[in-house]
Design an enzyme around this catalytic site. Structure first.
Site, PDB file in Angstrom:
ATOM      1  N   GLN A  22       0.809  -1.221   0.000  1.00  0.00           N
ATOM      2  CA  GLN A  22       0.000   0.000   0.000  1.00  0.00           C
ATOM      3  C   GLN A  22       0.842   1.270   0.000  1.00  0.00           C
ATOM      4  O   GLN A  22       0.319   2.343  -0.324  1.00  0.00           O
ATOM      5  CB  GLN A  22      -0.939  -0.006   1.206  1.00  0.00           C
ATOM      6  CG  GLN A  22      -1.988  -1.111   1.117  1.00  0.00           C
ATOM      7  CD  GLN A  22      -2.881  -1.178   2.328  1.00  0.00           C
ATOM      8  OE1 GLN A  22      -2.574  -1.879   3.281  1.00  0.00           O
ATOM      9  NE2 GLN A  22      -3.989  -0.449   2.314  1.00  0.00           N
ATOM     10  N   HIS A 116       0.990  -9.142   4.593  1.00  0.00           N
ATOM     11  CA  HIS A 116      -0.148  -8.212   4.612  1.00  0.00           C
ATOM     12  C   HIS A 116      -0.829  -8.282   3.244  1.00  0.00           C
ATOM     13  O   HIS A 116      -0.549  -7.475   2.352  1.00  0.00           O
ATOM     14  CB  HIS A 116       0.304  -6.799   4.955  1.00  0.00           C
ATOM     15  CG  HIS A 116      -0.837  -5.900   5.357  1.00  0.00           C
ATOM     16  ND1 HIS A 116      -0.882  -5.226   6.553  1.00  0.00           N
ATOM     17  CD2 HIS A 116      -1.998  -5.563   4.721  1.00  0.00           C
ATOM     18  CE1 HIS A 116      -2.000  -4.524   6.637  1.00  0.00           C
ATOM     19  NE2 HIS A 116      -2.694  -4.705   5.519  1.00  0.00           N
ATOM     20  N   ASN A 160      -1.743 -10.775   8.287  1.00  0.00           N
ATOM     21  CA  ASN A 160      -2.715  -9.705   8.504  1.00  0.00           C
ATOM     22  C   ASN A 160      -4.113 -10.149   8.087  1.00  0.00           C
ATOM     23  O   ASN A 160      -4.335 -10.519   6.929  1.00  0.00           O
ATOM     24  CB  ASN A 160      -2.315  -8.478   7.679  1.00  0.00           C
ATOM     25  CG  ASN A 160      -3.241  -7.301   7.942  1.00  0.00           C
ATOM     26  OD1 ASN A 160      -3.169  -6.690   9.008  1.00  0.00           O
ATOM     27  ND2 ASN A 160      -4.108  -6.993   7.002  1.00  0.00           N
ATOM     28  N   GLU A 161      -5.009 -10.118   9.034  1.00  0.00           N
ATOM     29  CA  GLU A 161      -6.441 -10.339   8.774  1.00  0.00           C
ATOM     30  C   GLU A 161      -6.759 -11.535   7.873  1.00  0.00           C
ATOM     31  O   GLU A 161      -7.386 -11.378   6.826  1.00  0.00           O
ATOM     32  CB  GLU A 161      -7.062  -9.081   8.162  1.00  0.00           C
ATOM     33  CG  GLU A 161      -6.987  -7.876   9.069  1.00  0.00           C
ATOM     34  CD  GLU A 161      -7.772  -6.682   8.526  1.00  0.00           C
ATOM     35  OE1 GLU A 161      -8.143  -6.698   7.341  1.00  0.00           O
ATOM     36  OE2 GLU A 161      -8.011  -5.755   9.304  1.00  0.00           O
TER      37      GLU A 161
HETATM   38  C1  BGC Z   1      -6.343  -3.745   6.192  1.00  0.00           C
HETATM   39  C2  BGC Z   1      -5.669  -2.567   5.539  1.00  0.00           C
HETATM   40  C3  BGC Z   1      -6.728  -1.632   4.959  1.00  0.00           C
HETATM   41  C4  BGC Z   1      -7.568  -1.127   6.102  1.00  0.00           C
HETATM   42  C5  BGC Z   1      -8.599  -0.072   5.754  1.00  0.00           C
HETATM   43  C6  BGC Z   1      -7.599  -3.404   6.937  1.00  0.00           C
HETATM   44  O1  BGC Z   1      -8.560  -4.346   6.622  1.00  0.00           O
HETATM   45  O2  BGC Z   1      -5.429  -4.446   6.980  1.00  0.00           O
HETATM   46  O3  BGC Z   1      -4.776  -3.036   4.592  1.00  0.00           O
HETATM   47  O4  BGC Z   1      -6.166  -0.598   4.219  1.00  0.00           O
HETATM   48  O5  BGC Z   1      -8.242  -2.211   6.694  1.00  0.00           O
HETATM   49  O6  BGC Z   1      -9.622  -0.558   4.958  1.00  0.00           O
END
Ligand code: BGC
Length: 414
Positions: A22, A116, A160-161
């Site tokens: 990003q 990520h 990440n998530e």
């Molecule tokens: C993610 C980010 C994303 C942010 C805002 C999260 O789900 O880890 O990469 O930019 O939310 O939407």
């Protein structure tokens, strides 16, 4: 009413967060880059130069520290470190060593995310996260990266998530697995990669990705713990504050168990849980309800609901009995005064949790910059710092100064 001073625990980690794809720019070996350029791409625009953070990290890190923060959460990019399967780039690893050294030079705790969302193209072309048998490849990369960087890492997030696709799918904002498997953009990407598949997260089959991530996280923790370094390791989760309207309790609990709890079960063995919360979701007996009428919305379309963070911290801590780090919380808005209001209320909630005895070790605002917001491109502005898309000039927003002052003082006046 007199102004209250909310004092945070000594040593609290105050940070801003970002992710390689990003902000770095030119991440051409990643699966996302390829998907950004195929016909029918799910992305509204390509990531391109992003914030050119790959080259500008020394001044960016110095700027973050000068604002008063003591923590920087960023991700290292697998697609740069292992651009071809089994071929590791020591130049890329050295780059991240320099990023880590810059953090230490400026007294910032580095929280490093190993994955990520983006993976190398070759990984997606092998079935990526849709194949649990690919998970050891991720662990091998984690071991290599840790061997090179571990002595400088402050805390690590493996993935990440991993549940974000499941969460969005449950809310009805992401196609079903069958549709994702047959999406024309995916076929175009497979062709471009010279493969019969191209499974890039999060645009892939979520039920399969879930199983790989569960396996990948466990293997990654083991790899990262083999050192060097002795830092906390955890997972980060996309957590909406799931709220039931009367009659919606069972639906809410079912979603929670499928989207959150399976990962939280795993996190019970970790050092901390990374909580990432932006808003709430309400449920009735039939499923998720949309935003409530009259409630302000953010640029992402969901409700402006800063108290959601307190709700998810309480849920996670109650479920896992593990320390929490808020690894992401923030708002996409063109109005910086709304950002300040959002963070002020979110932090008051964090403080209430701490007062009630929950161990919350830090808060990282998402994000440091206005950056590439995945499928939505550069339109949603989450940043504390604006970035000129042509000149790359950075402009510090009032919210950055405001939050940096709170960080410096370790006190929120509210
Ligand atoms: C993610 C980010 C994303 C942010 C805002 C999260 O789900 O880890 O990469 O930019 O939310 O939407």
């Amino acid at each position: 009413m007199s102004e209250q001073s909310l004092v945070f625990p000594e040593g609290f980690w105050w940070g801003a967060a970002g992710a390689a794809h990003q902000v770095e720019g030119g991440n051409i070996n990643s699966d996302s880059w390829l998907l950004e350029h195929v016909p029918g791409s799910p992305f509204t625009e390509p990531s391109g130069d992003a914030c050119d953070h790959y080259h500008r990290y020394p001044t960016d890190i110095a700027l973050l520290a000068s604002l008063g923060f003591n923590t920087y959460r960023f991700s290292i990019e697998w697609a740069r470190i292992e651009p071809e399967e089994g071929e590791f780039s020591f130049a890329a690893l050295d780059h991240y060593r320099r990023v880590l050294a810059a953090c230490h030079e400026h007294h910032l705790h580095p929280i490093v995310t190993y994955h990520h969302f983006t993976s190398p193209r070759w990984f997606a072309a092998k079935g990526g996260w849709e194949k649990p048998e690919n998970a050891p490849l991720f662990a091998r990369y984690c071991a290599k990266a840790t061997a090179h960087l571990g002595d400088l890492i402050g805390a690590a997030c493996t993935i990440n998530e991993p549940n974000v696709g499941l969460l969005i799918q449950n809310m009805g904002h992401m196609p079903s697995d069958t549709m994702l498997a047959n999406a024309p953009f995916r076929k175009a990407a497979a062709k471009a990669a010279g493969s019969d598949t191209f499974a890039a997260f999060p645009n892939c089959q979520q039920a399969l990705a879930r199983d790989s991530f569960l396996k990948g996280h466990t293997l990654a923790v083991e790899a990262i713990k083999s050192g060097p370094g002795n830092f906390p390791v955890g997972i980060t989760l996309a957590l909406s504050d799931h709220q039931a309207v009367p009659g919606g309790e069972a639906t809410r609990d079912r979603v929670r168990s499928q989207v959150d709890d399976i990962f939280l079960d795993l996190a019970r063995a970790d050092d901390f849980v990374g909580v990432q919360t932006y808003s709430r979701t309400r449920y009735d007996a039939n499923g998720p309800l949309g935003p409530e009428e009259g409630v302000e919305r953010t640029l992402m379309g969901y409700e402006f609901w800063p108290e959601a963070l307190e709700g998810t911290i309480r849920y996670v801590a109650g479920y896992t009995h593990k320390p929490v780090i808020v690894t992401e919380n923030g708002i996409g808005t063109p109005d910086d005064t709304r950002r300040i209001e959002y963070v002020r209320r979110a932090l008051a909630g964090v403080h209430r949790c701490i007062t009630d005895g929950i161990k919350v070790d830090g808060y990282c605002y998402w994000s440091m910059f206005d950056n590439f917001e995945w499928s939505m491109g550069y339109r949603p502005t989450f940043g504390l710092i604006a970035v000129n898309r042509t000149t790359q000039a950075r402009t510090v927003k009032p919210s950055a100064v405001w939050l940096g002052n709170i960080a410096r003082a370790n006190i929120l006046k509210g």
